[in-house]
Write a protein that holds these residues in place. Sequence first.
Motif, PDB file in Angstrom:
ATOM      1  N   THR A 145      20.596  -8.468  37.985  1.00 54.41           N
ATOM      2  CA  THR A 145      19.482  -8.209  39.089  1.00 54.41           C
ATOM      3  C   THR A 145      18.204  -7.639  38.599  1.00 54.41           C
ATOM      4  OG1 THR A 145      21.545  -7.264  40.722  1.00 54.41           O
ATOM      5  CG2 THR A 145      19.322  -6.659  41.176  1.00 54.41           C
ATOM      6  N   ALA A 148      16.096 -10.419  37.356  1.00 54.65           N
ATOM      7  CA  ALA A 148      15.799 -11.187  38.477  1.00 54.65           C
ATOM      8  C   ALA A 148      14.501 -10.484  39.002  1.00 54.65           C
ATOM      9  CB  ALA A 148      16.717 -11.378  39.634  1.00 54.65           C
ATOM     10  N   ARG A 152      10.855 -12.571  39.100  1.00 53.49           N
ATOM     11  CA  ARG A 152      10.052 -12.711  40.239  1.00 53.49           C
ATOM     12  C   ARG A 152       8.750 -12.227  40.014  1.00 53.49           C
ATOM     13  NH1 ARG A 152      11.703 -15.169  44.712  1.00 53.49           N
ATOM     14  NH2 ARG A 152      13.480 -13.962  45.047  1.00 53.49           N
ATOM     15  N   ARG A 197      24.713 -22.153  41.477  1.00 53.69           N
ATOM     16  CA  ARG A 197      24.969 -20.969  42.553  1.00 53.69           C
ATOM     17  C   ARG A 197      23.950 -19.784  42.218  1.00 53.69           C
ATOM     18  NH1 ARG A 197      28.304 -16.572  41.135  1.00 53.69           N
ATOM     19  NH2 ARG A 197      29.546 -17.141  39.312  1.00 53.69           N
ATOM     20  N   TRP A 198      23.300 -19.354  43.146  1.00 57.64           N
ATOM     21  CA  TRP A 198      22.393 -18.190  42.971  1.00 57.64           C
ATOM     22  C   TRP A 198      23.145 -16.942  42.492  1.00 57.64           C
ATOM     23  CZ3 TRP A 198      17.757 -18.914  43.067  1.00 57.64           C
ATOM     24  CH2 TRP A 198      16.946 -19.782  44.151  1.00 57.64           C
ATOM     25  N   ILE A 199      22.585 -16.259  41.509  1.00 62.20           N
ATOM     26  CA  ILE A 199      23.472 -15.139  40.901  1.00 62.20           C
ATOM     27  C   ILE A 199      22.460 -13.677  41.611  1.00 62.20           C
ATOM     28  CG2 ILE A 199      23.535 -13.497  38.746  1.00 62.20           C
ATOM     29  CD1 ILE A 199      25.634 -16.085  39.203  1.00 62.20           C
ATOM     30  N   ALA A 200      21.237 -13.897  41.046  1.00 63.02           N
ATOM     31  CA  ALA A 200      20.295 -12.907  41.937  1.00 63.02           C
ATOM     32  C   ALA A 200      19.015 -13.925  41.778  1.00 63.02           C
ATOM     33  CB  ALA A 200      20.193 -11.558  41.178  1.00 63.02           C
ATOM     34  N   GLU A 201      18.328 -14.078  43.038  1.00 68.24           N
ATOM     35  CA  GLU A 201      17.438 -14.980  43.028  1.00 68.24           C
ATOM     36  C   GLU A 201      16.340 -14.172  42.451  1.00 68.24           C
ATOM     37  OE1 GLU A 201      16.616 -16.236  47.199  1.00 68.24           O
ATOM     38  OE2 GLU A 201      18.702 -16.054  47.643  1.00 68.24           O
ATOM     39  N   PRO A 202      15.274 -14.917  41.626  1.00 66.04           N
ATOM     40  CA  PRO A 202      15.289 -16.208  41.398  1.00 66.04           C
ATOM     41  C   PRO A 202      16.203 -16.889  40.362  1.00 66.04           C
ATOM     42  CG  PRO A 202      13.362 -15.343  40.432  1.00 66.04           C
ATOM     43  CD  PRO A 202      14.182 -14.293  41.106  1.00 66.04           C
TER      44      PRO A 202
END
Lengths: 382, 131
Positions: A145, A148, A152, A197-202
């Motif tokens: 997180t 991420a 971002r 799969r998404w882990i914590a976008e992006p």
Amino acid sequence: MSAVIAGLGITEMGKVYGRTAPEFAADAVRLAAADAGLTVSDIDGLLTNTGISGDVGLNLQRDLGLRDLRLLSEVQAYGSSAGAMVQYAAMAVESGMVDVVACVFADAPLKDPSSGAGAAYAGAGRRPAGWQGLAAASGIYSANTMYALATRRHMRTYGTTSEQLGHIAVAQRAWAAKNPLAQMRDPITLADHQNSRWIAEPLHLLDCCLVSNGGVAVIVTSADRAADLPQPAVHILGWGQAHPGYVMGPGSELGLVSGAAISGPTALKMAGVTIADIDVVELYDCYTFTVLLSLEDYGFCAKGEGGPFVAGGALGSLAVNTGGGQLSSYYMWGMTPLSEAVIQARGQGGERQVPRHDLVLVSGNGGLLDHHSTLILSPNPR
Amino acid sequence: MPVGIVQRDAATAEFFDGTARGDLLIRHCDTCDGWSAPQARTCPHCASPGLSWAPAAGTGKVVTWSVVHTKGLPPYTVGIVELDEGPWLQLQLTGDLPEDLADLRVRATFEHPEGGEAVPVFTPARVWKAP
């Protein structure tokens, strides 16, 4: 009396269950000593760095039966520790206080799935009090997180895209396919990266490093001592550290500039070379983004241009993370880039050996881009 | 995702006294009048250790954010918010959120999970409608 890396020990790696981190650490030191053509009792200095298991430390002296050490300490600067240990070992050797220093990292966060315990890195279920507890209660308890959020910010500031990060994942997997030590060797495509799969976008799954059980150690000694030893000596030409201490407020460079912007020039200056001279680049890659940001901060491309740089074929001409890195080979904190750097500097990379390997840059990164270490290694003395 | 349970410790006692009454407390420097995050122990502007607690207006804008995907939970959004006073807070973002949160104006509200302290979260300052 210049310092060199004369031995490298890598234990069985990955989903290896039933062994503790201290056991991996002891095995790694034994393997490194044997690789250097030394006995364990030749070691008179020991530096340890524990991973998330938290149980590798001063007791390793007794586990190895080492007597009369002249240097012994635990080192902790997270992912920059491996580089830091080599720096402290080199300084200790060059000062004459010690002859043969073992630097070791080991961790065993993966539990046998049949025991029902997940990887410790997942973080869920931890319930600390106070500020850490507030972050956890807010759903912020994983490095995924935090990185991420940093990724971002870079994307919003410079226009970096997930597809550009995907080029890093794909290129490193291609290197891993040639590395017998790598855990993930099946080729991947950009589409695989985008569809993971998404882990914590992006960040997608394929933006994130592996988790591994195992241990890695190196032996640092003097060039004079190494002259009679079997392995090609890897000279430690330069080093640096940087710990930005990001302010959480206006003007913060969190996610935009890492400590590599300081530790890199420090190390290059000490080695008497420039970034353009570097042949092989081994970067800490907890996430694809860490690679992109490091490439910018070391000056392989301009600030903010890391995205177009990696997507435009740079990873075909510049040898980056030639063992597959933490994304695809094994996750031993800063020992992942360091171990591959030693292999490449020695010319022992086999199918993945970079033909020109006179100067190898090793980058460590710890915390949320909080701690950096850089080494400049070479098969040749200064 | 509802916020989780957090217990206070000595360092956070005053902060959570604040959240319990609906105040978002941050640090104010006795020396230079600068603002800093609630976790600060030293003023980032003048390096003074003399910091007092003072309520923030509770409004700010999103610096960066992430939608977190965890097995067994619906996705939830966290972010770093720059308060109008300056300090950054990392907290959960709730309410009706647009897809692009960059620079979104937000305000602090408080959730009161049973068995723990009141937890601040950020929500859009104005009701957002899909275009």
